[in-house]
Design a protein around this motif. Structure first.
Motif, PDB file in Angstrom:
ATOM      1  N   PRO A 122       0.740  -1.184  -0.051  1.00 23.69           N
ATOM      2  CA  PRO A 122       0.010  -0.138  -0.074  1.00 23.69           C
ATOM      3  C   PRO A 122       0.929   1.254   0.011  1.00 23.69           C
ATOM      4  O   PRO A 122       0.394   2.223  -0.758  1.00 23.69           O
ATOM      5  N   TYR A 123       2.057   1.170   0.729  1.00 23.17           N
ATOM      6  CA  TYR A 123       2.676   2.504   0.892  1.00 23.17           C
ATOM      7  C   TYR A 123       3.624   2.648  -0.586  1.00 23.17           C
ATOM      8  O   TYR A 123       3.449   3.769  -1.339  1.00 23.17           O
ATOM      9  N   GLU A 124       3.889   1.655  -1.332  1.00 23.07           N
ATOM     10  CA  GLU A 124       4.540   1.964  -2.633  1.00 23.07           C
ATOM     11  C   GLU A 124       3.664   2.156  -3.694  1.00 23.07           C
ATOM     12  O   GLU A 124       3.916   3.110  -4.541  1.00 23.07           O
ATOM     13  N   ARG A 125       2.147   1.830  -3.398  1.00 23.45           N
ATOM     14  CA  ARG A 125       1.071   2.292  -4.297  1.00 23.45           C
ATOM     15  C   ARG A 125       0.987   3.863  -4.357  1.00 23.45           C
ATOM     16  O   ARG A 125       0.612   4.444  -5.320  1.00 23.45           O
ATOM     17  N   THR A 126       1.099   4.326  -3.168  1.00 27.02           N
ATOM     18  CA  THR A 126       0.757   5.758  -2.872  1.00 27.02           C
ATOM     19  C   THR A 126       1.946   6.691  -3.831  1.00 27.02           C
ATOM     20  O   THR A 126       1.701   7.471  -3.941  1.00 27.02           O
ATOM     21  N   LEU A 127       3.158   5.762  -3.559  1.00 22.18           N
ATOM     22  CA  LEU A 127       4.165   6.642  -4.324  1.00 22.18           C
ATOM     23  C   LEU A 127       4.164   6.358  -5.967  1.00 22.18           C
ATOM     24  O   LEU A 127       4.905   7.116  -6.804  1.00 22.18           O
ATOM     25  N   GLY A 128       3.155   5.491  -6.704  1.00 23.47           N
ATOM     26  CA  GLY A 128       2.951   5.351  -7.728  1.00 23.47           C
ATOM     27  C   GLY A 128       3.835   4.179  -8.429  1.00 23.47           C
ATOM     28  O   GLY A 128       3.999   4.234  -9.474  1.00 23.47           O
TER      29      GLY A 128
END
Length: 289
Positions: A122-128
């Motif tokens: 989820p954290y990596e997804r917020t970074l795109g």
């Protein structure tokens, strides 16, 4: 033959390229040679960018890491050429068209393969960060193996697809910043070893790099797991490195342990998978209250 999973602590350097000297020294310390398979952690490739000014946002570190990723891979190729070892380099940010993925280089004297993280956190997804492509099953002199990155190990069907294709060894580089995260990856690796009747090598990043937001705090320990079955360790741990400190988990006699894991004994989970697929897909509901 032996398998060495690194508990790797990256550090900040005073010049570009200094990271390669650390890797060279570590491989010399464990006497890595043609009969050695080495695994470095998730995001270890960022160390190639750990020089000059620190700080910056996670998004800025994605760009900075992607800019240094090719030089890191060149360094891994150099180490393979020098030692004859087969190395799964640490993963890092890599350009993929207009986007960025989490990629690692699997490099052997015979050739190389790119490995990408399939399931961003989820954290990596917020970074795109983009989901990566499935990596192939890799036939090597160490056996048939596959590599999946960190969060991927928590999804049973990813590892199962490789086990069904014949994988005997699963390599799992990881990076977590809490003890809970380190436990999740370890539990996933242990479960994948049991389900797939394979060896699973976990290689985590450890230590603190306050200059880099992406890997400012890192926890875990390297280990090599197997099914806890006949002729194998009761807790399924074949080798373990230090916790939250640099070092290696080294498994000697890789061929024999690989065969014992595949053989099974009291249980044969991998061979019974299809039996779990014959039941109903929808269950009736019984209410008792």
């Amino acid at each position: 033959m032996r398998l060495a999973a690194a508990t790797w602590a990256p550090v900040w350097h005073d010049r570009p390229g200094a990271w390669l000297d650390r890797y060279r020294s570590a491989l010399a310390q464990i006497r890595a040679d043609r009969d050695t398979l080495v695994v470095f952690p998730e995001y270890a490739a960022l160390e190639a960018a750990f020089h000059g000014a620190g700080g910056g946002s996670a998004a800025e570190w994605m760009a900075r890491g992607a800019a240094s990723f090719d030089s890191y891979c060149d360094g891994i190729r150099t180490l393979v050429s020098e030692t004859g070892a087969t190395i799964l380099g640490g993963s890092g940010f890599a350009r993929d068209g207009e986007g960025i993925v989490n990629r690692a280089l699997f490099c052997a004297p015979e050739g190389e393969v790119a490995v990408e993280k399939r399931m961003p956190t989820p954290y990596e997804r917020t970074l795109g960060l983009r989901p990566g492509r499935p990596a192939p099953l890799i036939e090597t002199r160490f056996g048939a193996l596959a590599a999946i990155i960190c969060y991927d190990s928590e999804f049973p069907l990813i590892a199962r697809s490789y086990a069904e294709a014949g994988a005997e060894i699963l390599l799992v580089p990881s990076c977590t910043d809490t003890e809970q995260g380190a436990s999740r990856v370890e539990i996933g690796c242990r479960a994948r070893a049991l389900e797939g009747q394979m060896l699973v090598a976990m290689a985590p990043l450890v230590g603190e790099v306050p200059e880099c937001e992406v890997v400012d705090v890192n926890l875990g320990r390297a280990a090599v797991f197997c099914p806890p079955d006949t002729g194998l360790p009761p807790d399924g741990t074949l080798a373990a490195g230090p916790r939250n400190a640099p070092g290696f988990a080294i498994l000697n006699g890789l061929e024999a342990e690989r065969e014992r894991a595949r053989k099974g004994g009291q249980v044969g989970v991998r061979g019974h998978w299809t039996e779990t697929e014959t039941g109903p897909r929808a269950f009736p509901r019984t209410i008792l209250r």
